[in-house]
Design an enzyme around this catalytic site. Sequence first.
Site, PDB file in Angstrom:
ATOM      1  N   ASP A  56       0.824  -1.204   0.000  1.00 18.46           N
ATOM      2  CA  ASP A  56       0.000   0.000   0.000  1.00 18.46           C
ATOM      3  C   ASP A  56       0.860   1.257   0.000  1.00 18.46           C
ATOM      4  OD1 ASP A  56      -2.443  -1.447   0.134  1.00 18.46           O
ATOM      5  OD2 ASP A  56      -2.115  -1.771   2.273  1.00 18.46           O
ATOM      6  N   TYR A  74       5.606  -9.741   6.692  1.00 18.67           N
ATOM      7  CA  TYR A  74       5.444  -8.312   6.953  1.00 18.67           C
ATOM      8  C   TYR A  74       5.978  -8.006   8.348  1.00 18.67           C
ATOM      9  CZ  TYR A  74       2.393  -7.167   2.980  1.00 18.67           C
ATOM     10  OH  TYR A  74       1.887  -6.931   1.723  1.00 18.67           O
TER      11      TYR A  74
END
Length: 223
Positions: free
Chosen positions: A56, A115
């Site tokens: 993102d 992540y």
Amino acid sequence: MWKYAALLSYTGTDYCGWQRQKEASGTAPSVQGTVEAALQQITREESSVVGSGRTDSGVHALGQVAHFVLKSREWEPRILLKGFNAVLPTSIRALDIRPVPLDFHAQRSAERKQYSYFFQQGPSAIPHLEPLSWWIQKRLNLEAMNRALADLVGEHDFKPFQSSGARPGPTVRKVLEAEASFEPIGFPGGGLAGGYQIGFVRIRILGTGFLKQMVRGIAGTLL
């Protein structure tokens, strides 16, 4: 045709995310579009660069795997690597490029993804680390965070952590590992006034795939 896999690292601060967006005046560029433009400049042919995940806006990547196909000629990986790092902005670097079979797909062939979220802990934020982490004034309870993260390991429906506006589809995902750890930043001379220990709390989640902003939602819930 010749297919290549590239290992990319980038600072996402100045980009709208990985995925190419419709061009509009005043909008931030995408990482994908920037890499594709560099590839065209090097090879003189248009090619789509497919990433293993769609990070993102503002998200950084240490090792994003991407693939692309070239049709005009075969290239030596070292030439492509040198070319990428010569024409890409310094916020995007190619770490490695290798030839791969034509059936390789950066997204569908991925077996796992990881992540990490970093939170600064200390009496104040460290300025030059702020673009890469978030300062949290309160002291985080790692023991409680790890108890919560342990419940996420395995195959579960993670729809509550998915961002609004996500595309409809299956919301069951498999988390392989999840942990919170403290990584101190050392200073000569020992401790600081007030007994604060300066460092990072790192939330690390390894899985076979993630929903849109799923890890961001988990990190925010832990706080």
